[in-house]
Design an enzyme around this catalytic site. Structure first.
Site, short mmCIF file in Angstrom:
data_model
loop_
_atom_site.label_atom_id
_atom_site.label_comp_id
_atom_site.label_asym_id
_atom_site.label_seq_id
_atom_site.Cartn_x
_atom_site.Cartn_y
_atom_site.Cartn_z
N ARG A 1 11.51 -11.64 6.34
CA ARG A 1 11.79 -10.80 7.51
C ARG A 1 11.62 -11.60 8.80
O ARG A 1 10.80 -12.51 8.86
CB ARG A 1 10.83 -9.61 7.53
CG ARG A 1 11.54 -8.29 7.31
CD ARG A 1 10.56 -7.19 7.08
NE ARG A 1 9.51 -7.13 8.10
CZ ARG A 1 8.63 -6.15 8.17
NH1 ARG A 1 8.67 -5.17 7.28
NH2 ARG A 1 7.70 -6.14 9.10
N ARG B 1 -1.41 -10.58 12.25
CA ARG B 1 -1.47 -9.19 11.77
C ARG B 1 -2.62 -9.00 10.79
O ARG B 1 -3.27 -7.96 10.77
CB ARG B 1 -0.14 -8.78 11.13
CG ARG B 1 0.77 -8.09 12.13
CD ARG B 1 2.22 -8.41 11.92
NE ARG B 1 2.76 -7.87 10.68
CZ ARG B 1 3.92 -8.25 10.17
NH1 ARG B 1 4.65 -9.14 10.79
NH2 ARG B 1 4.35 -7.72 9.07
N ARG C 1 9.81 -12.66 1.51
CA ARG C 1 10.76 -11.57 1.75
C ARG C 1 11.61 -11.83 3.00
O ARG C 1 12.57 -11.11 3.26
CB ARG C 1 10.06 -10.21 1.79
CG ARG C 1 9.13 -10.01 2.94
CD ARG C 1 8.47 -8.63 2.90
NE ARG C 1 7.84 -8.41 4.20
CZ ARG C 1 7.05 -7.41 4.49
NH1 ARG C 1 6.77 -6.51 3.58
NH2 ARG C 1 6.53 -7.29 5.69
N ARG D 1 -7.87 5.60 11.25
CA ARG D 1 -7.74 4.19 11.63
C ARG D 1 -8.88 3.72 12.52
O ARG D 1 -9.03 2.52 12.73
CB ARG D 1 -6.45 4.02 12.43
CG ARG D 1 -5.28 3.39 11.69
CD ARG D 1 -4.11 3.40 12.66
NE ARG D 1 -3.07 2.46 12.44
CZ ARG D 1 -2.01 2.67 11.67
NH1 ARG D 1 -1.93 3.76 10.96
NH2 ARG D 1 -1.05 1.78 11.60
N LYS E 1 0.81 -1.22 0.00
CA LYS E 1 0.00 0.00 0.00
C LYS E 1 0.85 1.28 0.00
O LYS E 1 0.55 2.22 -0.74
CB LYS E 1 -0.92 -0.03 1.23
CG LYS E 1 -1.64 1.25 1.54
CD LYS E 1 -2.61 1.04 2.67
CE LYS E 1 -1.96 0.51 3.94
NZ LYS E 1 -1.43 1.57 4.80
P1 AMP Z 1 2.04 2.65 10.34
O1 AMP Z 1 3.34 2.92 9.65
O2 AMP Z 1 0.88 3.27 9.65
O3 AMP Z 1 1.83 1.20 10.63
O4 AMP Z 1 2.11 3.37 11.77
C1 AMP Z 1 3.15 3.08 12.69
C2 AMP Z 1 2.71 3.49 14.11
O5 AMP Z 1 2.44 4.89 14.16
C3 AMP Z 1 1.43 2.83 14.59
O6 AMP Z 1 1.68 1.55 15.13
C4 AMP Z 1 0.97 3.83 15.64
O7 AMP Z 1 1.73 3.70 16.83
C5 AMP Z 1 1.31 5.15 14.99
N1 AMP Z 1 0.20 5.63 14.14
C6 AMP Z 1 0.22 5.82 12.81
N2 AMP Z 1 -0.96 6.28 12.36
C7 AMP Z 1 -1.76 6.39 13.45
C8 AMP Z 1 -3.11 6.79 13.65
N3 AMP Z 1 -3.90 7.15 12.62
N4 AMP Z 1 -3.59 6.77 14.91
C9 AMP Z 1 -2.82 6.40 15.94
N5 AMP Z 1 -1.56 5.99 15.83
C10 AMP Z 1 -1.02 5.98 14.59
#
Ligand code: AMP
Length: 192
Positions: free
Chosen positions: A127, A138, A125, A88, A13
């Site tokens: 990881r 997940r 991949r 989210r 994505k």
């Molecule tokens: P991501 O790269 O989108 O998986 O985000 C990494 C981390 O950033 C998440 O696990 C949250 O801790 C924080 N985060 C990112 N977007 C949000 C959101 N919309 N609301 C709350 N926490 C967020």
């Protein structure tokens, strides 16, 4: 054009958001990337969110929404943007509604991937955190958390589904084609 991309971990994505943003000349806004940048720059905000992120928890809405509001208010976002990772939760949908209006998003691009294919891709991949069990977990968490969001945007007839499996270039073309189609709420995969 104001877009939201929703997709499971490993579906590519972020890569697609980058490519489509470039193609449309609008910024790709990922709250996760923004938080990571704050952490690596050691800003005050970064210090606040570092532990929360490390634990895999959500950053409190007051921080996230304020950061997002500031970002979409910048000049490069006047023509539109691709949101990735925000909203989210239904609460964040309400916050976004109050910033850009209930009709503010033009399209919500939903990446559909077959769970078995996703599993194969992620295992390939190699990881360390990509064991069969953690991938499945997940994926389940993703389905659980995004279901309420999908319901909201489906009701608003904003969603377009795009098959996220395949060649990177091909998937980008699928997304662009889905965005160009006049009607929403259909499944772009069916046109393959
Ligand atoms: P991501 O790269 O989108 O998986 O985000 C990494 C981390 O950033 C998440 O696990 C949250 O801790 C924080 N985060 C990112 N977007 C949000 C959101 N919309 N609301 C709350 N926490 C967020």
């Amino acid at each position: 054009m104001r877009l939201l991309f929703i997709g499971p971990p490993g579906a590519g994505k972020g890569t697609q958001a980058d490519r489509v943003a470039e193609e449309l000349g609008i910024p790709h806004i990922s709250t996760g990337d923004m938080f990571r940048e704050h952490v690596s720059r050691g800003t005050e905000l970064g210090e606040k969110v570092e532990k929360i992120m490390a634990a895999g928890d959500y950053v409190p809405d007051e921080i996230t929404v304020r950061m997002l509001e500031e970002r979409i208010g910048r000049p490069d976002a006047t023509k539109g943007f691709i949101l990735d990772g925000f909203p989210r939760t239904p609460g964040q949908v309400a916050s976004l509604d109050s910033l850009i209006g209930e009709d503010g998003l033009d399209r919500v691009v939903v990446f559909t991937v077959d769970q078995d294919e996703l599993m194969e891709r992620m295992l390939a991949r190699g990881r360390a955190d990509d064991s069969t069990e953690t991938i499945r977990n997940r994926f389940d968490v993703y389905v659980e958390q995004t279901k309420p969001l999908l319901e909201i945007y489906e009701e608003r007839e904003k969603t377009v589904k795009v098959n996220g499996i395949g060649d990177v270039h091909e998937v980008t073309q699928r997304i662009l084609a889905a965005l160009n189609s006049a009607h929403v709420g259909h499944d772009a995969n069916e046109e393959e």
